[in-house]
Motif scaffolding. Structure first.
Motif, PDB file in Angstrom:
ATOM      1  N   ASN A   6     -29.716 -25.248  43.132  1.00  0.00           N
ATOM      2  CA  ASN A   6     -29.415 -26.517  43.789  1.00  0.00           C
ATOM      3  C   ASN A   6     -30.428 -26.740  44.897  1.00  0.00           C
ATOM      4  N   ALA A   7     -31.667 -27.108  44.454  1.00  0.00           N
ATOM      5  CA  ALA A   7     -32.765 -27.235  45.419  1.00  0.00           C
ATOM      6  C   ALA A   7     -32.630 -28.460  46.301  1.00  0.00           C
ATOM      7  N   ALA A   8     -31.820 -29.390  45.862  1.00  0.00           N
ATOM      8  CA  ALA A   8     -31.603 -30.585  46.697  1.00  0.00           C
ATOM      9  C   ALA A   8     -30.122 -30.724  46.979  1.00  0.00           C
ATOM     10  N   ARG A   9     -29.811 -31.283  48.122  1.00  0.00           N
ATOM     11  CA  ARG A   9     -28.392 -31.440  48.474  1.00  0.00           C
ATOM     12  C   ARG A   9     -27.717 -32.554  47.702  1.00  0.00           C
TER      13      ARG A   9
ATOM     14  N   ILE B 258     -18.313 -24.829  33.912  1.00  0.00           N
ATOM     15  CA  ILE B 258     -19.255 -24.908  35.027  1.00  0.00           C
ATOM     16  C   ILE B 258     -18.845 -23.883  36.086  1.00  0.00           C
ATOM     17  N   ALA B 259     -19.826 -23.143  36.596  1.00  0.00           N
ATOM     18  CA  ALA B 259     -19.552 -22.249  37.737  1.00  0.00           C
ATOM     19  C   ALA B 259     -20.446 -22.685  38.882  1.00  0.00           C
ATOM     20  N   TYR B 260     -19.843 -23.220  39.911  1.00  0.00           N
ATOM     21  CA  TYR B 260     -20.625 -23.657  41.065  1.00  0.00           C
ATOM     22  C   TYR B 260     -20.703 -22.516  42.061  1.00  0.00           C
ATOM     23  N   LEU B 261     -21.900 -21.985  42.256  1.00  0.00           N
ATOM     24  CA  LEU B 261     -22.047 -20.809  43.103  1.00  0.00           C
ATOM     25  C   LEU B 261     -22.651 -21.140  44.452  1.00  0.00           C
ATOM     26  N   GLY B 262     -22.792 -22.412  44.729  1.00  0.00           N
ATOM     27  CA  GLY B 262     -23.371 -22.772  46.022  1.00  0.00           C
ATOM     28  C   GLY B 262     -24.875 -22.921  45.906  1.00  0.00           C
ATOM     29  N   ASP B 263     -25.585 -21.762  45.812  1.00  0.00           N
ATOM     30  CA  ASP B 263     -27.040 -21.872  45.746  1.00  0.00           C
ATOM     31  C   ASP B 263     -27.499 -22.272  44.341  1.00  0.00           C
TER      32      ASP B 263
ATOM     33  N   THR C 225     -27.583 -35.056  44.332  1.00  0.00           N
ATOM     34  CA  THR C 225     -28.035 -35.197  42.939  1.00  0.00           C
ATOM     35  C   THR C 225     -27.802 -36.608  42.431  1.00  0.00           C
ATOM     36  N   GLU C 226     -28.694 -37.007  41.523  1.00  0.00           N
ATOM     37  CA  GLU C 226     -28.562 -38.320  40.900  1.00  0.00           C
ATOM     38  C   GLU C 226     -27.490 -38.303  39.830  1.00  0.00           C
ATOM     39  N   ASP C 227     -27.420 -37.229  39.109  1.00  0.00           N
ATOM     40  CA  ASP C 227     -26.756 -37.243  37.817  1.00  0.00           C
ATOM     41  C   ASP C 227     -25.788 -36.072  37.629  1.00  0.00           C
ATOM     42  N   PRO C 228     -24.756 -35.991  38.460  1.00  0.00           N
ATOM     43  CA  PRO C 228     -23.932 -34.777  38.351  1.00  0.00           C
ATOM     44  C   PRO C 228     -23.182 -34.718  37.028  1.00  0.00           C
ATOM     45  N   LEU C 229     -22.988 -33.508  36.555  1.00  0.00           N
ATOM     46  CA  LEU C 229     -22.277 -33.313  35.300  1.00  0.00           C
ATOM     47  C   LEU C 229     -20.868 -32.842  35.587  1.00  0.00           C
ATOM     48  N   THR C 230     -20.012 -33.057  34.626  1.00  0.00           N
ATOM     49  CA  THR C 230     -18.671 -32.503  34.769  1.00  0.00           C
ATOM     50  C   THR C 230     -18.212 -31.941  33.430  1.00  0.00           C
ATOM     51  N   TRP C 231     -17.041 -31.306  33.477  1.00  0.00           N
ATOM     52  CA  TRP C 231     -16.556 -30.682  32.262  1.00  0.00           C
ATOM     53  C   TRP C 231     -16.406 -31.712  31.146  1.00  0.00           C
ATOM     54  N   ASN C 232     -16.711 -31.228  29.966  1.00  0.00           N
ATOM     55  CA  ASN C 232     -16.589 -32.018  28.736  1.00  0.00           C
ATOM     56  C   ASN C 232     -17.564 -33.171  28.624  1.00  0.00           C
ATOM     57  N   ASP C 233     -18.522 -33.241  29.519  1.00  0.00           N
ATOM     58  CA  ASP C 233     -19.568 -34.262  29.359  1.00  0.00           C
ATOM     59  C   ASP C 233     -20.449 -33.912  28.172  1.00  0.00           C
ATOM     60  N   ARG C 234     -20.987 -34.929  27.546  1.00  0.00           N
ATOM     61  CA  ARG C 234     -22.024 -34.697  26.541  1.00  0.00           C
ATOM     62  C   ARG C 234     -23.287 -34.367  27.307  1.00  0.00           C
ATOM     63  N   ALA C 235     -24.063 -33.387  26.834  1.00  0.00           N
ATOM     64  CA  ALA C 235     -25.280 -33.011  27.558  1.00  0.00           C
ATOM     65  C   ALA C 235     -26.353 -32.533  26.599  1.00  0.00           C
ATOM     66  N   TRP C 236     -27.585 -32.531  27.124  1.00  0.00           N
ATOM     67  CA  TRP C 236     -28.736 -32.035  26.364  1.00  0.00           C
ATOM     68  C   TRP C 236     -29.282 -30.807  27.062  1.00  0.00           C
ATOM     69  N   VAL C 237     -29.571 -29.770  26.309  1.00  0.00           N
ATOM     70  CA  VAL C 237     -30.321 -28.649  26.870  1.00  0.00           C
ATOM     71  C   VAL C 237     -31.734 -28.689  26.298  1.00  0.00           C
ATOM     72  N   SER C 238     -32.696 -28.420  27.171  1.00  0.00           N
ATOM     73  CA  SER C 238     -34.075 -28.439  26.702  1.00  0.00           C
ATOM     74  C   SER C 238     -34.860 -27.328  27.364  1.00  0.00           C
ATOM     75  N   PHE C 239     -35.923 -26.882  26.675  1.00  0.00           N
ATOM     76  CA  PHE C 239     -36.774 -25.834  27.242  1.00  0.00           C
ATOM     77  C   PHE C 239     -38.153 -25.893  26.618  1.00  0.00           C
TER      78      PHE C 239
ATOM     79  N   ARG D  38     -34.042 -17.059  29.205  1.00  0.00           N
ATOM     80  CA  ARG D  38     -33.180 -16.858  30.378  1.00  0.00           C
ATOM     81  C   ARG D  38     -32.555 -18.180  30.809  1.00  0.00           C
ATOM     82  N   PRO D  39     -31.364 -18.115  31.385  1.00  0.00           N
ATOM     83  CA  PRO D  39     -30.641 -19.350  31.741  1.00  0.00           C
ATOM     84  C   PRO D  39     -31.436 -20.277  32.658  1.00  0.00           C
ATOM     85  N   GLU D  40     -32.178 -19.694  33.601  1.00  0.00           N
ATOM     86  CA  GLU D  40     -32.833 -20.569  34.575  1.00  0.00           C
ATOM     87  C   GLU D  40     -34.021 -21.327  33.976  1.00  0.00           C
ATOM     88  N   LYS D  41     -34.399 -20.919  32.739  1.00  0.00           N
ATOM     89  CA  LYS D  41     -35.511 -21.632  32.096  1.00  0.00           C
ATOM     90  C   LYS D  41     -35.023 -22.809  31.262  1.00  0.00           C
TER      91      LYS D  41
END
Lengths: 324, 379, 272
Positions: free
Chosen positions: B350-353, B325-330, B355-369, B300-303
């Motif tokens: 978005n448990a915290a108001r 990216i879809a920013y839905l607020g919560d 963030t240290e490390d915001p992402l944006t479109w076309n950024d390189r990123a890692w997904v992990s689980f 699941r996405p949240e994992k």
């Protein structure tokens, strides 16, 4: 109450299958009744009479009560019955074909009915269309206004036309008065009067199905057509008319079929110079007292109308399916 | 002790070997001419359960409900209620009542008369009827609307009348056909909890038909997921969500990522799955995965965690580019396009108001689980 | 539907309705004609209304017509409703096609055929012609109109109402009388009124099916029309029109008021 368990003791006990079977049988009986009562009535009062008409059309006229022979019955035993059957014949039909009057009457009836149907369509379509395009609040009133004359006597309204159409009648008075004509128009006792009479009397039967079909139409289709560059007249013929076709067909059949056998209008407005089969049948029956010939006339009329009647029933059945 | 999901359920008769099934569909098939609506379906519902039939249109759920109510008879198979075969018993003789999707309130009767209708049919004495009707009105909080007619009520009020009417006879089972479909969102949420409370307080067995996953997940003790007349899975909401039994169920409820691949190696606890591109993931093995089998790992996405820096020490790490990216607020939903082409959907609350490390479109990123963040599917 | 009422539309409606109502208006106007002639105005007078009530023949015929109308409309409504139920609720029974045909055919069957066939039936079974035979004849052809009206209402009826009733314990017959019937009642009433009008209006079938002592109003009017008329006929017709118009107007006013009340109730309910 809140924590009380709704135990199964409270609920209606599940009945044994036997009780259910009895209930189902009772229900089945009622089901049968609903179908059987009207079915038998129509069978006896609508269908069987046609068979009797056919039988009488095969009989001869007689000075007796009833005024035809043979009268079928088992009074003389089976042999007598068969003897009666032997007396039946197609003589009346042969006679009808020999007299050109009848042939002409059938033909003229069909032609008059057809012309009248077209005329009714031409008059009725704009009225139905106007009603369908009227503001929604006005439509029920308009509908009521169309139906209202229908609730007043048909005979009376036809009779009123006599006063309007006769040589010294109101139409001629009006036209002479405003100088459009110099001599009274002879309309009464002509086929023209019959056309007017049929169009007038059957107009609601044409307007109602047309209105029903046109009202259901989605006007945004026309707007889409206009948006795509289609001129209004073309939009009508390409879109509106085809979509209203079921209403057109229903209306035309509702007018044509009864009009073929119409009696009152040709009798009151058509006079002796006009010939329609309804009048002929009436005269054969009431004036000539010839039941067998009238029956033969009726049978042939029915055969003539079988095809349109079946078309009508199919159209009704189709409308019923779509309504589901 | 670790348990699946975030809540604990105490009511689990399906896990109790002594519990007797209350409603049983035994190999039920229903055919309408050439069309098979229900295909050799077997299902069990326990007493006092809140059971949901979930599926898309045409999956057969409404047909099942109608067969239970008595409006259709199974072509094959049988339906048992509290041990009794219901075949041949017409709807007016079954201890089952139904709440209709359109409410089907009798327009020519007042609210009182509507609720009293079923009681009158049973020949209940008048004073008792009045008492029961008053009870029902109190239950659904419509006491002052007793004399009104249905067209004088709002949608929500009509729904309550329909509910009161259907429980007035204290049926063994209450069937609900898309009960919340006609309500707006806010009313729907309130009513969901009210229905659950009602079911608990009255101690009834509810069978609800719905196409709305959220509804089923919120209200039901167990959900049966149906497709084309067959049962895909019957399980608690948690199990359906976290332990779906097939690709269909996994994709049906909520969002899911599927990592397809071949089992490279497996032992008692873990398995290694190699994808088409050669990427390897390590997952918990529940026993289905044998070496060489083609499987999918459903997660699941949240994992899934998304980060701009390579996570240290994670077993499963895949690199890619932030595609959308879809920013839905919560929460924020990321679509990350992995280097092998697969798009992964990951979401983070978005448990915290800040963030240290915001992402944006076309950024390189890692997904992990984590290895136990998803489930291996063989079907 | 969009309401751009063009000039063409308005013209066609006005002309159409004028055409429809002109004869009626003329009829009413000339019922107050002092002169005997139907086409020449001789001053205003109500004498024809007075002489109308002394015209025993017409009064008797009116009484016959009313009795026939009331009885045949009521029986036709019952039979027609049963027929409509049979057509909509039972989709498969033997002879359904024939039944459906028998329901729809009388709608278009020419009166002369219907009249002749019924008369021959009565003669064949030895039934003396009179009030009863007229009623039987009228019932037969008006019940089909009732069936069509009720059937179109039944088709749009929400089946879940009946299912809900059955689910709550009402067997089919009780469901029909307690739920279905009240809900379709407006259509049944419409059907009754239609049957009544058709019976009131019928000349041809009555002429065939009636007998001595059972002359209906249309038959009487027709015979007088052939002989030559006095404006008494106009007076009778005007009264008929007035009664009918009053009835229809009352019905529509009552309906309208009910609609307005209903809408007000619904809005009040929405507001909570």
């Amino acid at each position: 109450m809140s924590n009380e368990t709704f135990s199964s003791i409270d609920a209606a006990p599940l009945t044994a299958v036997e009780k259910s079977a009895a209930a189902r049988l009772g229900a089945a009986f009622v089901n049968r009744l609903v179908i059987i009562v009207p079915y038998v009535w129509l069978l006896f009062f609508f269908l069987i009479p046609f068979i009797i008409v056919f039988k009488i059309s095969l009989s001869q006229t007689a000075i007796a009560i009833p005024p035809y022979a043979p009268v079928l019955g088992f009074g003389d035993g089976v042999a007598g019955f068969i003897g009666q059957l032997k007396q039946l014949g197609l003589d009346n039909y042969v006679w009808l074909t020999q007299d050109p009057l009848y042939f002409y009457a059938y033909v003229s009836s069909v032609v008059i009915a057809a012309i009248s149907t077209v005329l009714t369509l031409l008059v009725g379509y704009p009225v139905a269309y106007g009603m369908a395009r009227a503001p929604a609040s006005l439509r029920p009133t308009l509908l009521m206004l169309v139906i209202l004359p229908f609730w007043t006597s048909f005979l009376i309204r036809v009779y009123a036309w006599i006063g309007i159409l006769k040589p010294e009648g109101l139409l001629n008075q009006f036209l002479l008065g405003i100088g459009v004509i110099h001599e009274p128009l002879i309309i009464l006792n002509t086929y023209t009067a019959i056309f007017i009479g049929i169009v007038y009397s059957y107009l609601p039967f044409m307007v109602l199905p047309l209105y029903s079909a046109l009202e259901k139409m989605d006007y945004s289709l026309i707007e889409a057509a206009k948006d795509l560059g289609c001129p209004p007249t073309a939009a009508f013929w390409k879109i509106t008319f085809p979509l209203s076709l079921p209403g057109v067909i229903a209306g035309c059949l509702l007018v044509f079929i009864p009009a073929v056998g119409e009696f009152v209008i040709p009798d009151l407005l058509g006079g002796s110079q006009t010939l329609m089969i309804g009048k002929t049948l009436w005269n054969e029956f009431f004036s000539n007292r010839d039941w067998p010939v009238s029956s033969a006339v009726a049978v042939i009329l029915l055969l003539l109308l079988i095809v349109p009647i079946v078309l009508f029933q199919q159209a009704q059945a189709r409308a019923q399916e779509q309504g589901r | 002790m670790a348990s699946l999901g975030s809540i604990r359920r105490d009511f689990e008769p399906w896990n109790d070997p002594n519990a007797k099934p209350y409603i049983r569909f035994e190999n039920v098939t229903k055919r309408f001419g050439d069309f098979t609506a229900v295909n050799n379906l077997s299902l069990t519902v326990f007493e006092k359960e809140f059971f949901a039939l979930l599926g898309a249109s045409g999956c057969g759920k409404s047909t099942l409900l109608r067969m239970l109510a008595g409006f259709e008879e199974p072509t094959e198979g049988r339906i048992l209620l509290d041990g009794q075969d219901l075949r041949g018993i017409p709807p007016y003789r079954r201890p089952v009542n139904m709440m209709f999707q359109s409410y089907a309130l009798f327009p020519h009767m007042t609210v009182e008369k509507n609720i009293a209708f079923g009681l009158k049919q049973d020949g209940m004495p008048k004073p008792e009827i009045e008492a029961r009707v008053a009870e029902m009105l109190k239950l659904v909080k419509l006491e002052q609307f007793a004399r009104r007619k249905p067209h004088q009520l709002s949608g929500g009020q009509r729904q309550r009348v329909a509910l009161a009417r259907s429980v007035a006879k204290r049926p063994k089972v209450l069937l609900l056909d898309e009960p919340l479909g006609a309500l707006d969102k806010k009313l729907r949420e309130e009513t969901q909890f009210e229905l659950m409370d009602l079911q608990q307080n009255l101690g009834l067995t509810f069978v609800v038909v719905t196409h709305d996953q959220e509804e089923a997940m919120t209200m039901a003790d167990r959900i049966a997921i149906l497709d084309k007349g067959e049962v895909m899975q019957v399980a608690t909401p948690t199990e359906v969500y976290e332990a779906p039994s097939s690709r269909f169920v996994a994709g049906f409820v909520g969002n899911v990522n599927m990592f397809e691949g071949k089992v490279a190696a497996s032992d008692a606890t873990t398995a290694r799955i190699t994808g088409a591109s050669g990427a390897e993931i390590v997952v918990n093995n529940v026993g289905d995965a044998i070496a060489g089998a083609n499987v999918a790992f459903a997660i699941r996405p949240e994992k899934i965690k998304v980060s701009s820096k390579k996570p240290a020490g994670a077993l499963n790490m895949l690199e890619g580019e932030v595609y959308d990216i879809a920013y839905l607020g919560d929460m924020t939903v990321y679509h990350v396009k992995l280097d092998d082409g697969q798009v992964v959907r990951a979401s983070a609350m978005n448990a915290a108001r800040v963030t240290e490390d915001p992402l944006t479109w076309n950024d390189r990123a890692w997904v992990s689980f984590l290895p136990d963040a998803g489930i291996v599917l063989t079907r | 539907m969009n309401t751009t009422w063009s000039r063409f539309n308005i013209t066609s409606i006005v002309l159409g309705f004028a055409f429809l109502y002109l004869p009626i208006v003329l009829l009413v106007v000339f019922s107050f004609n002092a002169s005997k002639l139907v086409t020449v105005w001789g001053g205003f007078s109500t004498k024809w209304y007075v002489s109308l009530f002394h015209n025993q023949g017409l009064m008797d015929a009116a009484w016959v017509t009313i009795r026939v109308g009331l009885v045949s409309a009521t029986v036709a409504t019952v039979l027609g409703t049963l027929g409509a139920l049979a057509l909509t609720r039972y989709t498969r029974f033997r002879g359904r096609v024939l039944f459906s045909g028998m329901i729809f055919a009388p709608l278009v069957m020419p009166d002369v055929i219907t009249g002749l066939s019924l008369l021959l039936l009565f003669v064949a079974i030895g039934l003396d012609r009179g009030l009863l035979t007229v009623m039987l004849a009228h019932i037969t052809f008006t019940m089909c109109f009732v069936a069509v009206v009720v059937q179109s209402r039944l088709i749009t009826l929400d089946r879940s109402l009946e299912e809900a009733a059955m689910d709550l314990g009402a067997p089919p017959v009780k469901t029909f009388f307690q739920v279905t019937l009240p809900v379709i009642m407006p259509a049944i009433v419409s059907g009754w009124m239609l049957a009544f009008t058709l019976s009131l209006d019928d000349l041809v079938v009555a002429s065939f099916a009636s007998g001595p002592g059972a002359t209906t109003l249309p038959m009487k009017i027709y015979s007088q029309v052939r002989l030559g008329v006095t404006p008494e006929i106009n007076a009778a017709c005007t009264l008929l029109i007035a009664i009918v118009a009053l009835g229809v107007l009352t019905a529509s006013v009552v309906n309208k008021r009910r609609e307005v009340q209903r809408r007000r109730d619904e809005q009040a309910a929405q507001r909570g």
